[in-house]
Enzyme design. Structure first.
Site, mmCIF file in Angstrom:
data_model
loop_
_atom_site.group_PDB
_atom_site.id
_atom_site.type_symbol
_atom_site.label_atom_id
_atom_site.label_comp_id
_atom_site.label_asym_id
_atom_site.label_seq_id
_atom_site.Cartn_x
_atom_site.Cartn_y
_atom_site.Cartn_z
ATOM 1 N N CYS A 85 -42.648 -100.444 6.093
ATOM 2 C CA CYS A 85 -41.288 -100.003 6.404
ATOM 3 C C CYS A 85 -40.593 -100.943 7.379
ATOM 4 O O CYS A 85 -39.371 -100.918 7.509
ATOM 5 C CB CYS A 85 -41.310 -98.588 6.977
ATOM 6 S SG CYS A 85 -42.294 -98.407 8.491
ATOM 7 N N GLU A 134 -39.321 -90.322 10.141
ATOM 8 C CA GLU A 134 -39.554 -91.763 10.201
ATOM 9 C C GLU A 134 -39.374 -92.303 8.792
ATOM 10 O O GLU A 134 -40.254 -92.175 7.944
ATOM 11 C CB GLU A 134 -40.961 -92.060 10.738
ATOM 12 C CG GLU A 134 -41.178 -91.626 12.181
ATOM 13 C CD GLU A 134 -40.314 -92.387 13.176
ATOM 14 O OE1 GLU A 134 -39.750 -93.431 12.803
ATOM 15 O OE2 GLU A 134 -40.209 -91.937 14.330
#
Length: 470
Positions: A244, A210
């Site tokens: 993010c 991720e």
């Protein structure tokens, strides 16, 4: 890291003995995790404030509540998720019992990140637990206070024979990666992601990465500037931009920019007051190293909002840049901070070209009141996720998979997707020992009659559908 070998052997022995497999055990550990969060809420909030000056509201909504909802979703659905899944059978398997059985992978490693140090460590853990795995957790040393808090709490609540926590910096992580795991789940930046993948390859260990990337946001001329500005300000400056999924770049025409800037200024003042550094709702950069990197990025383009900073306090004001170029440093890397550059483009087509020239991001955003515009951006871009007329919200729904594509990562989680990530889908066919006469055609010696029969019974016939054959 001394004693890690013994801990890993203990976890593997517990898994091999089947301790983590019963649904009752999985549910008990999920409930124990919920108990940890409930009984230590204030301590975790204090730790998040110490590391990131994260407000109570942000910490509860984007960290603790997020993990709790994941755990409750798993508890509510675990029995159903774990049932064998029947599959369509062929002519030659009509008398067999054919199904997919989901089994735990084994001992898994979960490496968290510092931007949301509770959420990005414990949310994957929920999936690993629900699937019946043992797990080693490695919280980020950058968010040191939260890391220490979790390392002290987890052994008190979770079964120490099945779950372990190890702290430390990059050298400890490298040593940890030398051991064989059955799965590695990593959240963080691409440079470390490459090291994780390289280490995993030595043991042929599957991974989920991720990562992140520059999440572009196209603002169409028909977008409402007021609502667009409020949502952009919220998404970009939440957690002081250290997310993010935050919009990393706004693409719009000069005319749209000129309408958007006053609305952004009003939204910033409404959210954080005339002095954001005094707002209890505005965070701080996690450490001086990352502060200095962000401060240097302020030299790109021209500052029209914000731009103030204080290294001692690790404070950078919510900042908007204009007149940026694709060659500027702020455009060459993920910002991961409270800086929002606006790149002027001439049309939606040019915006799509800019997005397509870059690496595939974790998310693409578009603001428009026109369904055709939204569909055009959706159809002609690629990203881990997509959201129109908002940002970040796609990650709040755990019936949607969360994950990247290409350089923004691979593999997904949240809700059932977490359970699937940490499960092996085992193909099972249970056949009777009798009825041997039905198998004669597949045994040598072969002849044309046997071949014709095998081809007939194994043929997959096309059904009527709207698809044309090219």
């Amino acid at each position: 890291m001394a004693g890690f070998s013994d801990s890993l052997l203990r976890l593997r022995a517990s898994f091999s003995a089947g301790k983590t497999r019963p649904l009752e055990f999985r549910c008990s550990q999920l409930n124990a995790l919920l108990c940890l969060l409930r009984e230590n809420e204030e301590g975790l909030l204090d730790a998040l404030y110490a590391d990131l000056r994260k407000s109570r509201f942000e910490a509860l909504v984007t960290e603790l509540r997020f993990v709790k909802n994941e755990a409750w979703t798993a508890l509510n659905n675990l029995e159903r998720w774990s049932r064998p899944e029947g599959v369509e059978r062929s002519f030659v398997t009509k008398l067999d019992h054919c199904f997919i059985r989901r089994e735990p992978l084994g001992v898994v490693l979960i490496i968290g990140t510092w931007s949301h140090p509770v959420r990005f460590l414990l949310t994957p853990l929920v999936g690993a637990m629900a699937a019946g795995n043992a797990a080693v957790l490695k919280p980020s040393e950058v968010s040191g206070r939260t890391s220490e808090t979790l390392a002290s709490l987890i052994p008190r609540y979770l079964d120490k024979e099945c779950f372990a926590v190890f702290t430390g910096g990059p050298s400890e992580t490298r040593r940890l990666l030398q051991y064989k795991f059955d799965y590695i789940f990593y959240t963080g930046g691409s440079p470390v992601g490459k090291l994780v993948m390289k280490a995993a390859a030595e043991h042929l260990t599957p991974v989920t990465l991720e990562l992140g990337g520059k999440n572009p946001c196209y603002v169409s001329p028909d977008a409402d500037p007021e609502s667009t500005a409020r949502r952009l300000v919220w998404g970009r400056f939440l957690n002081a931009g250290q997310s993010c999924l935050g919009p990393d770049l706004v693409l719009c025409t000069p005319e749209v920019r000129d309408r958007l800037l006053p609305a952004l200024k009003r939204s910033l003042r409404e959210f954080y007051g005339p002095r954001p550094r005094d707002s209890p709702d505005y965070g701080r950069i996690v450490d001086r190293h990352r502060f200095r990197r962000l401060r240097d990025l302020l030299g790109s383009g021209r500052v029209v909002l914000g731009g103030e900073w204080d290294e001692e306090e690790r404070y950078i004001a919510p900042t908007v840049l204009v007149d940026v170029k694709e060659s500027d440093p702020v455009m060459k890397e993920e910002i991961f901070g409270p800086i929002l550059p606006i790149l002027s483009i001439s049309s939606m087509g040019e915006a799509i070209e800019v997005i397509s020239r870059g690496q595939k991001p974790l998310a693409v955003y578009v603001f428009s009141s026109c369904a055709k515009v939204i569909r055009e951006v959706l159809d002609h871009t690629s990203s881990g996720g997509f959201c129109s007329n908002d940002n970040l919200m796609q990650s709040s729904l755990n019936t949607l998979p969360f994950g990247g594509v290409g350089s923004s990562g691979f593999g997904t989680y949240h809700g059932r997707f977490s359970f699937e990530t940490f499960s092996h889908r085992r193909a099972c066919l249970l056949r009777s020992p009798g009825l041997e006469s039905l198998n004669v055609a597949r045994y040598p010696p072969y002849n044309q009659q046997k071949l014709n029969w095998i081809l007939w019974v194994t043929d997959v016939r096309r059904r009527d559908c709207s698809c044309s054959v090219l």
